[in-house]
Design an enzyme around this catalytic site. Structure first.
Site, short mmCIF file in Angstrom:
data_model
loop_
_atom_site.label_atom_id
_atom_site.label_comp_id
_atom_site.label_asym_id
_atom_site.label_seq_id
_atom_site.Cartn_x
_atom_site.Cartn_y
_atom_site.Cartn_z
N GLU A 79 5.38 -3.52 1.12
CA GLU A 79 5.77 -3.06 -0.76
C GLU A 79 4.81 -1.57 -0.39
OE1 GLU A 79 5.55 -2.26 -4.11
OE2 GLU A 79 4.05 -4.17 -4.63
N GLY A 124 0.83 -1.25 0.35
CA GLY A 124 0.15 0.27 -0.11
C GLY A 124 0.52 1.45 0.19
N SER A 125 0.28 2.51 0.65
CA SER A 125 1.11 3.81 0.68
C SER A 125 2.07 3.31 2.04
CB SER A 125 0.36 4.74 0.89
OG SER A 125 -0.05 4.59 1.99
N THR A 126 3.08 4.36 0.89
CA THR A 126 4.25 4.87 1.94
C THR A 126 3.78 4.93 3.25
OG1 THR A 126 5.89 4.40 0.27
CG2 THR A 126 6.54 6.06 2.58
N GLU A 127 2.86 5.95 3.01
CA GLU A 127 2.38 6.59 4.76
C GLU A 127 1.90 6.25 5.29
OE1 GLU A 127 -0.99 9.23 3.31
OE2 GLU A 127 -1.54 9.19 5.44
N GLY A 145 2.89 2.19 5.34
CA GLY A 145 3.54 1.45 5.99
C GLY A 145 4.78 2.24 7.08
N GLU A 170 3.50 10.50 -5.72
CA GLU A 170 2.71 9.70 -5.99
C GLU A 170 1.25 9.85 -6.05
OE1 GLU A 170 2.26 6.00 -3.85
OE2 GLU A 170 2.88 4.50 -5.93
#
Lengths: 281, 476
Positions: free
Chosen positions: B256, B234-237, B239, B387
């Site tokens: 990921e 999912g999103s880096t946020e 993560g 992104e």
């Protein structure tokens, strides 16, 4: 009249040079019995940041060096250490025989890791049989700048955490054992005379609780080895800070430094790059 | 003069799917009610409600984890060859129900049927088939005699709902773990059909548990003390939040996350082929792809030629009904995502980049965004850094290979990259220097179960796929 000895000033090791802490601070280091040994530099946040800058600067050259060259240099470190076995044994203190054994084990560990430089890709990479006209290859690559909080074991423990990080092409900033930092600075003298480019290993002495969180939260550090952190709360705070830029973290766990290290300490700070190459005429 | 054939709709039939009015959770081999407030999943192409889906509360998640824990004893003790046969069965049932899964995926997600039918579902079956073969060969994988980790808590996104499920569940099960998986709240339906497939395959109860819900349910899965392994895409946020949440525990974590991939076109590249690759790189799945080639780096000398060709090609893309076999660009997955794409695109314009879209009629209902190209983009622009996760391409230029490397790596992400050149040694030189987990040369957005996938830097850690993908689910 007996000669007055020249004492060594223990300083930091940053970017291949031996500066004092910019803060001007130091702290007394004592033997296990409590006798005063020397003053060590007490590195500051600014020193930690300087060390990260040095490590980042050294990364392209070191990660771009051939694995053969890195292996040669690590072996050279072992050779230099071998030549100073007596000095290190003395600095470790305690029983003479036990200290000598620790130094020997350290030299052997360096030799062991030196040989991995041009073999890790063979055991940790892969040619992948994809369903299409591509040659698909996975190779390990170094993560980048790794901050290492070294364990209490002042020499064997230290080398056992630093060697696996750098042999694959990472550069590092090491926080030496707080109570026994002297061997780390003497090791820096070995590194400085082994053709290891300046900045590949940077060694800070001082307060672990003060330095580790700055490194854990530093946005230009890619990996964090917390092996030397005994305080569970400090380890937790460091791992939480490391989440900010998704650092690869090696959590603290009890270690037997005389056991076979395996490849885990290397692979934790490796990335896998997979390239799809076209096949065609 | 060449005759122009008029376009005629060719919709895939919906009859092949039987969507129930409401769905429960799949726990311990049974469909059960959830204790949370149910939510609706809609068809993003029409905004019609497809079904009502249960929300798993933390108690429901706890029951699912307990079921998985109980099943772990049985499942991990099975000989690898037996686990393999269950996974082969699942792979075969997926192939048999491929059309149903493809149509359902397009209905729930909005992606063109051409993609769900030809990319997503075949890759799902292939992934199970691939990892099935590993289940009884783990001792040969180079990890010594590895053990499974236990219960895996897995949270997946809405962009490739069933494919991400396969990437998570297939290796976990092959290695002897059991799973509790939470699909995304906008795309839960294929995961629930997968639950039915598990029953069809007579998989022992509790080996796979599916808990539906939104972020809170995901947090309960990730935070459950009896989960040994957390896997998130999912999103880096999010993560980051998960990495913080598992800090100080013994949970093994793979993430990921997002990306902002550079797709680098050199002046010697075959232009038509490169243009197809650029289109596939950013407009595949409406750009809802973490490894999308969202930054085009084109060598200055061929900029005009490439852009002209790209604009011409984009003018031929068909946007519309995801179930139409002619459709190239489907619907944006949700109103929320559409708002995000709009706001970032508006920001791109206000920061000074030039915006272009082909003449393109958007349907009245549903969530739609036209293929969009920004030129005159500087590295400092938001659209070159953030992104967007939509069909929006930012074009930058370079003069030398070294400059291309510098610009490509100038991002906190490091998931993927593309290189287009006819010179083999240049491919190798570039691939060596790009800090990204997947590099495609003269192709883009290719996936294969044998090929490890995952990022550098803030794109996360761990790999999915291939031999490397086993590591995430073993005690190594």
């Amino acid at each position: 009249m007996s000669r007055l000895s020249v004492r060594k000033t223990y300083k930091l090791y940053i970017g291949g040079a031996f500066p004092r802490s910019e803060s001007g601070r130091s702290y007394p280091v004592t033997s296990a019995k409590g006798d005063f040994l020397a003053n060590a530099s007490r590195a500051s946040r600014k020193d930690a940041r300087d060390a990260v800058v040095a490590a980042r600067k050294a990364f392209p050259g070191w990660s771009g060096a051939t694995p053969y060259n890195r292996g040669q240099i690590l072996y050279r470190v072992a050779e230099m250490l071998e030549g100073r076995r007596g000095q290190f044994a003395e600095e470790l203190g305690g029983g003479k025989r036990a200290a000598a054994e620790r130094v020997d084990a350290t030299v052997d560990r360096l030799v062991w890791y030196a040989g991995w430089s041009d073999k890790i890709a063979a055991v940790h990479g892969a040619a992948n049989p994809v369903a299409g006209p591509y040659f698909n290859l996975s190779s390990p690559e170094p993560t980048g700048v790794v901050a290492v909080v070294a364990p209490a074991d002042p020499l064997l423990g230290l080398v056992s955490v630093v060697a696996p990080v750098i042999v694959t092409g990472n550069t590092c900033v090491v926080v030496a054992s707080e109570p026994s930092p002297l061997a780390a600075i003497t090791l820096a003298e070995v590194l400085a005379t082994s053709d290891l480019p300046g900045g590949v290993v940077n060694i800070l002495t001082g307060s672990q609780a003060e330095l580790a969180p700055w490194l854990a939260g530093h946005m230009d550090v890619n990996g964090l080895d917390l092996t030397g952190v005994d305080d569970a709360d400090l380890a937790l705070r460091c791992e939480q800070a490391a989440a900010e830029n998704l650092k690869r973290v090696l959590r603290p766990a009890p270690q037997d430094w005389t056991a076979d290290p395996g490849t885990g300490r290397m692979t934790r700070f490796l990335e896998t790059k997979t390239v799809w190459h076209p096949i065609g005429i | 003069m060449m005759a122009i054939f008029e376009y005629a709709p060719a919709p895939e039939s919906r009859d092949v799917v039987d969507i129930r009015p409401s769905y429960g959770l799949f726990v311990n081999g049974e469909f059960v009610d959830g204790s949370g407030t149910p939510f609706k999943t809609v068809n993003p192409a029409t905004e019609e409600t497809l079904a009502e889906v249960a929300t798993a509360s933390s108690d429901d998640v706890d029951r699912a984890v307990q079921a998985a824990r109980k099943a772990f004893g049985v499942w991990s003790a099975l000989p690898g060859a037996e686990r393999a046969k269950y996974l082969f069965r699942i792979a075969r049932i997926i192939q048999e129900r491929a059309r149903e899964l493809a149509v359902l995926e397009s209905l729930d997600n909005g992606k063109p049927i051409r993609e769900s039918r030809d990319v997503d579902v075949p890759l799902v079956a292939a992934h199970f088939f691939y990892y099935a073969g590993w289940a009884d060969k783990l001792a040969y994988a180079g990890f010594g005699e590895p053990r499974p980790l236990g219960v895996a808590g897995q949270v997946i996104p809405w962009n490739f709902p069933l494919l991400m499920l396969a990437w998570k569940i297939a290796p976990a099960l092959a290695c002897g773990n059991t799973v509790v998986l939470k699909p995304a709240e906008t795309t839960p339906l294929t995961a629930l059909v997968f639950a039915d497939i598990c029953r069809q395959a007579e998989l022992p109860p509790g080996v796979v548990n599916i808990v539906t819900g939104a972020g809170e349910t995901g947090a309960a899965v990730v935070g459950h003390p009896d989960v040994d392994k957390v896997a998130f895409t999912g999103s880096t946020e999010v993560g980051r939040i998960i990495a913080r949440a598992v800090a100080g525990t013994d949970k093994k974590l793979t993430l990921e996350l997002g990306g902002k991939a550079a797709n680098i076109v050199f002046e010697d590249a075959a232009v038509d082929q490169a243009v197809e690759g650029i289109v596939n790189g950013i407009f595949f799945n409406q750009g809802h792809v973490c490894c999308a080639g969202s930054r085009l780096l084109v060598q200055e000398s061929v900029q005009e030629e490439v852009l002209e060709s790209l604009r011409r090609r984009l003018s031929t893309l068909r946007l519309g009904d995801p179930l139409d076999k002619n459709t190239d660009i489907g619907a944006i997955n949700s109103a929320e995502q559409l708002a995000k794409i709009r706001s970032l695109s508006d920001l791109g314009e206000s920061e000074g980049a030039q915006r272009w879209s082909p003449a393109c009629e958007l349907p009245d209902k549903g969530f739609w965004f036209p293929p969009t190209v920004f030129t005159g983009v500087a590295q400092s622009h938001s659209i070159a850094r953030a992104e967007i996760f939509g069909p929006v391409l930012s074009v930058l230029t370079f003069r030398t290979p070294a400059e291309a490397v510098e610009k490509a790596n100038n991002t906190p992400y490091g998931l993927s990259a593309g290189i287009w050149t006819e010179k083999g040694s240049r491919i190798l030189w570039m691939a060596d220097r790009l800090r990204a987990g997947v590099v495609w040369a003269n192709t883009f957005n290719k996936f294969d179960p044998a090929s490890p996938f995952g990022g550098y830097k803030e794109s996360g850690y761990g790999r999915e796929g291939g031999l490397h993908g086993l590591e995430a689910y073993l005690d190594v």
